[in-house]
Design a protein around this motif. Structure first.
Motif, PDB file in Angstrom:
ATOM      1  N   LEU A  20      35.055   2.541 -13.413  1.00  0.00           N
ATOM      2  CA  LEU A  20      34.150   1.397 -13.449  1.00  0.00           C
ATOM      3  C   LEU A  20      32.753   1.866 -13.847  1.00  0.00           C
ATOM      4  N   PRO A  21      31.912   0.952 -14.342  1.00  0.00           N
ATOM      5  CA  PRO A  21      30.593   1.347 -14.873  1.00  0.00           C
ATOM      6  C   PRO A  21      29.779   2.193 -13.901  1.00  0.00           C
ATOM      7  N   GLY A  22      29.359   3.353 -14.381  1.00  0.00           N
ATOM      8  CA  GLY A  22      28.482   4.222 -13.612  1.00  0.00           C
ATOM      9  C   GLY A  22      29.164   5.124 -12.606  1.00  0.00           C
ATOM     10  N   ALA A  23      30.497   4.989 -12.441  1.00  0.00           N
ATOM     11  CA  ALA A  23      31.170   5.745 -11.384  1.00  0.00           C
ATOM     12  C   ALA A  23      31.143   7.250 -11.638  1.00  0.00           C
ATOM     13  N   VAL A  24      31.487   7.665 -12.856  1.00  0.00           N
ATOM     14  CA  VAL A  24      31.516   9.098 -13.163  1.00  0.00           C
ATOM     15  C   VAL A  24      30.120   9.693 -13.046  1.00  0.00           C
ATOM     16  N   ALA A  25      29.129   8.994 -13.573  1.00  0.00           N
ATOM     17  CA  ALA A  25      27.752   9.494 -13.526  1.00  0.00           C
ATOM     18  C   ALA A  25      27.242   9.579 -12.092  1.00  0.00           C
ATOM     19  N   LEU A  26      27.574   8.600 -11.262  1.00  0.00           N
ATOM     20  CA  LEU A  26      27.134   8.617  -9.864  1.00  0.00           C
ATOM     21  C   LEU A  26      27.734   9.807  -9.124  1.00  0.00           C
ATOM     22  N   LEU A  27      29.021  10.026  -9.277  1.00  0.00           N
ATOM     23  CA  LEU A  27      29.660  11.149  -8.589  1.00  0.00           C
ATOM     24  C   LEU A  27      29.114  12.483  -9.081  1.00  0.00           C
ATOM     25  N   ARG A  28      28.870  12.575 -10.385  1.00  0.00           N
ATOM     26  CA  ARG A  28      28.291  13.801 -10.938  1.00  0.00           C
ATOM     27  C   ARG A  28      26.894  14.040 -10.357  1.00  0.00           C
TER      28      ARG A  28
END
Length: 220
Positions: A88-96
């Protein structure tokens, strides 16, 4: 330091409606056709509770073996529908970002392996990330066991944990765990529903949460 505990389906990956369709097909094959909206309202429960709640509506009695077969059929259909998963939007960036900042976080999901494996791959989850799945605990949402197991693995106090979820079952489980919770709109529930269920804050999606981490006091 405060920690974030994430639900998976509907919170970080776009899988809610595939789960709805998979359950709908599995139930129809078992002679229990149920409207999709009734199924959607229960996504996020453990598979056992989910199955018992839905078959109660149909007045059908299922044995333990039949319930297990229904859950297995749902899993098979789900994997066929979504062999690849979309974050979902922004999920990968948030976890990173959380990894880069050293902010404790983990995933606690009512899903089971192998259903969740491709979702973890899509999210680029490293092996060092704490992941608690249904098979790791005796009871799943709306019981608090998943979140408490994740909190224990993270070695963070209960009062320093935020649960991030998309469904009222996530937020109810968080309240039972005595944790604050954050709601995301990506699972199909409305802001008022999530707030009434106990969400401290409600954000549009993971990207919106990422931009608002200062409101939760988790930034170093």
């Amino acid at each position: 330091m405060r920690a974030l505990i994430f639900d998976l389906d509907g919170t970080l990956v776009d899988t809610v409606y595939a789960h709805v369709f998979a359950w709908q097909q599995a139930l129809a094959e078992a002679g229990m056709p149920i409207d999709g909206w009734r199924i959607h309202r229960r996504i996020g429960m453990s598979g056992g509770l989910f199955t018992r709640a839905l078959v109660r509506e149909t007045g059908t009695n299922l044995s333990i073996e039949e319930t297990k077969a229904l859950q297995d059929r749902h899993g098979a259909i789900f994997r066929q529908l979504l062999p690849e998963r979309r974050p979902l939007p922004g999920a990968v960036a948030l976890l990173r970002r959380l990894r880069e900042l050293g902010i404790p976080h983990g995933i606690a999901t009512s899903g089971r392996r192998p259903e969740i494996d491709q979702s973890l791959v899509a999210l680029e989850i490293p092996s060092t990330t704490v992941v608690i799945e249904r098979g790791d605990v005796a009871r799943a949402k709306p019981e608090p066991d998943l979140f408490l197991a994740c909190q224990t693995r993270l070695s963070v106090a209960v009062e320093d944990c935020y649960v991030v979820g998309d469904a009222v079952w996530d937020l109810l489980a968080a309240r039972r765990a005595r944790m604050l919770s954050v709601g995301l709109l990506t699972g199909g529930y409305g802001e008022d529903e999530l707030s009434r269920a106990g969400a401290y804050r409600v954000y549009r999606d993971a990207a919106d949460l990422d931009a608002s981490l200062d409101e939760l006091g988790v930034l170093p």
